[in-house]
Motif scaffolding. Structure first.
Motif, PDB file in Angstrom:
ATOM      1  N   THR A 188       2.657   1.707  -3.280  1.00  0.00           N
ATOM      2  CA  THR A 188       1.731   2.164  -4.318  1.00  0.00           C
ATOM      3  C   THR A 188       1.443   3.651  -4.174  1.00  0.00           C
ATOM      4  O   THR A 188       1.443   4.401  -5.159  1.00  0.00           O
ATOM      5  CB  THR A 188       0.415   1.370  -4.250  1.00  0.00           C
ATOM      6  OG1 THR A 188       0.699  -0.029  -4.401  1.00  0.00           O
ATOM      7  CG2 THR A 188      -0.540   1.810  -5.350  1.00  0.00           C
ATOM      8  N   LEU A 189       1.204   4.090  -2.928  1.00  0.00           N
ATOM      9  CA  LEU A 189       0.930   5.507  -2.690  1.00  0.00           C
ATOM     10  C   LEU A 189       2.135   6.366  -3.051  1.00  0.00           C
ATOM     11  O   LEU A 189       1.993   7.433  -3.662  1.00  0.00           O
ATOM     12  CB  LEU A 189       0.548   5.724  -1.225  1.00  0.00           C
ATOM     13  CG  LEU A 189      -0.833   5.227  -0.796  1.00  0.00           C
ATOM     14  CD1 LEU A 189      -1.003   5.364   0.708  1.00  0.00           C
ATOM     15  CD2 LEU A 189      -1.930   5.993  -1.521  1.00  0.00           C
ATOM     16  N   ARG A 190       3.319   5.911  -2.669  1.00  0.00           N
ATOM     17  CA  ARG A 190       4.525   6.681  -2.976  1.00  0.00           C
ATOM     18  C   ARG A 190       4.741   6.781  -4.481  1.00  0.00           C
ATOM     19  O   ARG A 190       5.086   7.846  -4.999  1.00  0.00           O
ATOM     20  CB  ARG A 190       5.746   6.037  -2.312  1.00  0.00           C
ATOM     21  CG  ARG A 190       7.022   6.846  -2.490  1.00  0.00           C
ATOM     22  CD  ARG A 190       8.172   6.254  -1.724  1.00  0.00           C
ATOM     23  NE  ARG A 190       8.570   4.961  -2.251  1.00  0.00           N
ATOM     24  CZ  ARG A 190       9.616   4.266  -1.810  1.00  0.00           C
ATOM     25  NH1 ARG A 190      10.340   4.732  -0.813  1.00  0.00           N
ATOM     26  NH2 ARG A 190       9.916   3.095  -2.337  1.00  0.00           N
ATOM     27  N   LYS A 245       0.829  -1.207   0.000  1.00  0.00           N
ATOM     28  CA  LYS A 245       0.000   0.000   0.000  1.00  0.00           C
ATOM     29  C   LYS A 245       0.862   1.254   0.000  1.00  0.00           C
ATOM     30  O   LYS A 245       0.623   2.194  -0.770  1.00  0.00           O
ATOM     31  CB  LYS A 245      -0.917   0.001   1.217  1.00  0.00           C
ATOM     32  CG  LYS A 245      -1.747   1.266   1.365  1.00  0.00           C
ATOM     33  CD  LYS A 245      -2.556   1.243   2.649  1.00  0.00           C
ATOM     34  CE  LYS A 245      -3.293   2.562   2.851  1.00  0.00           C
ATOM     35  NZ  LYS A 245      -4.056   2.577   4.119  1.00  0.00           N
ATOM     36  N   ASP A 246       1.883   1.283   0.871  1.00  0.00           N
ATOM     37  CA  ASP A 246       2.750   2.455   0.952  1.00  0.00           C
ATOM     38  C   ASP A 246       3.568   2.635  -0.319  1.00  0.00           C
ATOM     39  O   ASP A 246       3.787   3.758  -0.779  1.00  0.00           O
ATOM     40  CB  ASP A 246       3.683   2.339   2.159  1.00  0.00           C
ATOM     41  CG  ASP A 246       2.926   2.432   3.475  1.00  0.00           C
ATOM     42  OD1 ASP A 246       1.886   3.106   3.500  1.00  0.00           O
ATOM     43  OD2 ASP A 246       3.376   1.827   4.464  1.00  0.00           O
ATOM     44  N   SER A 286       0.592  11.708   1.673  1.00  0.00           N
ATOM     45  CA  SER A 286       0.666  10.617   2.652  1.00  0.00           C
ATOM     46  C   SER A 286       2.095  10.140   2.871  1.00  0.00           C
ATOM     47  O   SER A 286       2.389   9.508   3.891  1.00  0.00           O
ATOM     48  CB  SER A 286      -0.209   9.444   2.194  1.00  0.00           C
ATOM     49  OG  SER A 286       0.332   8.835   1.031  1.00  0.00           O
ATOM     50  N   GLN A 287       2.989  10.434   1.936  1.00  0.00           N
ATOM     51  CA  GLN A 287       4.380   9.999   2.045  1.00  0.00           C
ATOM     52  C   GLN A 287       5.338  11.168   2.283  1.00  0.00           C
ATOM     53  O   GLN A 287       6.548  10.984   2.281  1.00  0.00           O
ATOM     54  CB  GLN A 287       4.795   9.263   0.764  1.00  0.00           C
ATOM     55  CG  GLN A 287       3.907   8.078   0.412  1.00  0.00           C
ATOM     56  CD  GLN A 287       3.949   6.992   1.460  1.00  0.00           C
ATOM     57  OE1 GLN A 287       5.027   6.582   1.885  1.00  0.00           O
ATOM     58  NE2 GLN A 287       2.793   6.514   1.897  1.00  0.00           N
ATOM     59  N   ALA A 298       2.393   6.471  -6.882  1.00  0.00           N
ATOM     60  CA  ALA A 298       1.337   7.298  -7.479  1.00  0.00           C
ATOM     61  C   ALA A 298       1.593   8.773  -7.232  1.00  0.00           C
ATOM     62  O   ALA A 298       1.367   9.617  -8.107  1.00  0.00           O
ATOM     63  CB  ALA A 298      -0.023   6.891  -6.917  1.00  0.00           C
ATOM     64  N   GLY A 299       2.087   9.104  -6.034  1.00  0.00           N
ATOM     65  CA  GLY A 299       2.341  10.500  -5.706  1.00  0.00           C
ATOM     66  C   GLY A 299       3.389  11.149  -6.583  1.00  0.00           C
ATOM     67  O   GLY A 299       3.392  12.370  -6.765  1.00  0.00           O
ATOM     68  N   TRP A 303      -2.910  13.752  -2.846  1.00  0.00           N
ATOM     69  CA  TRP A 303      -3.122  13.120  -1.542  1.00  0.00           C
ATOM     70  C   TRP A 303      -2.187  11.931  -1.361  1.00  0.00           C
ATOM     71  O   TRP A 303      -1.708  11.667  -0.252  1.00  0.00           O
ATOM     72  CB  TRP A 303      -4.581  12.690  -1.397  1.00  0.00           C
ATOM     73  CG  TRP A 303      -5.468  13.801  -0.929  1.00  0.00           C
ATOM     74  CD1 TRP A 303      -5.950  14.838  -1.676  1.00  0.00           C
ATOM     75  CD2 TRP A 303      -5.960  14.006   0.395  1.00  0.00           C
ATOM     76  NE1 TRP A 303      -6.717  15.675  -0.903  1.00  0.00           N
ATOM     77  CE2 TRP A 303      -6.750  15.188   0.378  1.00  0.00           C
ATOM     78  CE3 TRP A 303      -5.827  13.313   1.595  1.00  0.00           C
ATOM     79  CZ2 TRP A 303      -7.383  15.679   1.509  1.00  0.00           C
ATOM     80  CZ3 TRP A 303      -6.467  13.800   2.725  1.00  0.00           C
ATOM     81  CH2 TRP A 303      -7.229  14.972   2.675  1.00  0.00           C
ATOM     82  N   SER A 304      -1.919  11.213  -2.443  1.00  0.00           N
ATOM     83  CA  SER A 304      -0.958  10.108  -2.367  1.00  0.00           C
ATOM     84  C   SER A 304       0.427  10.630  -2.015  1.00  0.00           C
ATOM     85  O   SER A 304       1.132  10.059  -1.179  1.00  0.00           O
ATOM     86  CB  SER A 304      -0.910   9.359  -3.704  1.00  0.00           C
ATOM     87  OG  SER A 304      -2.149   8.747  -3.994  1.00  0.00           O
TER      88      SER A 304
END
Length: 251
Positions: free
Chosen positions: A109-111, A106-107, A173-174, A113-114, A169-170
């Protein structure tokens, strides 16, 4: 109609070229990092996307502001840099702890995408501002071809604005900002989120006027576009401050 299509095609090409220019001029230098924390802001974890070459080594920083401060006067930070553990050192032998576990899916993926937020965000900035411009020209001149261009730009711009906000937002979050940069990040985040929501409102109002045109509806649609364009511009300003530092516009 053919003239309108040519105008829209030309405008789309110009926006695409301008929005992707940052990819063409991106810094392609890099290499293995040597420091785990920022040599300028002590104890701050580094961002692997922000680095500079110094005496044949790659030095990582927590933000662009620290990178500029280091490059301006590297001699002030060389002693501190020498005391920072290398990324290649053994965590277990140096600190008595096991190496850090890899990031969860999850982390990761978020990193990942960001990372696309700075690229995608240029498109809605251009599209919404030009949509507002052509809506104003249509209102002032009563020419329908300007309204057509404005409509297509908001039709594309609003969904891309929402996408850019989600990617933002992605990235948030990082993020590892602190102090004033953290406050700037919060302004940027919520202004961008508000702009994304209001862009959908502007899209609805624009379509309402398109399907049942009246002067009052046209004015309301233009005002909504102007508000969204202004919000996007201010949000972009704060985003630029995150990259180039708080004092970038200092005289």
């Amino acid at each position: 109609m053919a003239r309108n299509k040519r105008l829209l095609l030309l405008l789309t090409v110009l926006i695409s070229l301008g929005s992707s220019a940052n990819l063409l001029f991106a810094d392609e230098s890099g290499g293995a990092g040597i420091n785990e924390t920022c040599p300028v802001t002590e104890g701050e974890p580094v961002d692997e996307a922000i680095y500079a070459e110094f005496e044949g080594r790659t030095v990582y920083f927590c933000c662009q502001r620290c990178r500029r401060m280091f490059l301006k006067d590297p001699g002030s930070y060389t002693a501190r840099l020498a005391s920072i553990p290398s990324k290649g050192h053994d965590h277990e032998s140096d600190h008595g702890n096991a190496a850090q576990a890899p990031l969860a899916t999850k982390d990761r993926t978020l990193r990942f995408a960001g990372k696309f937020h700075p690229v995608v965000v240029h498109f809605p900035i251009a599209m919404l501002m030009f949509s507002c411009l052509f809506a104003g020209l249509s209102l002032a001149t009563k020419r329908r071809d300007y309204l057509i261009v404005s409509r297509y730009l908001i039709l594309w711009g609003a969904p891309v604005t929402v996408l850019a906000a989600l990617l933002g937002w992605s990235a948030w979050s990082q993020a590892t900002y602190s102090g004033e940069l953290l406050k700037t990040l919060e302004f940027h985040r919520w202004l961008g989120t508000t702009a994304a929501i209001l862009s959908l409102v502007a899209l609805v109002l624009s379509e309402r006027h398109w399907r049942s045109p009246t002067l009052i509806r046209q004015k309301i649609a233009f005002i909504s576009l102007a508000i969204v364009a202004g919000l996007v511009g201010v949000a972009g300003h704060f985003g630029g401050m995150l990259i180039f530092g708080m004092e970038y516009y200092k005289w």
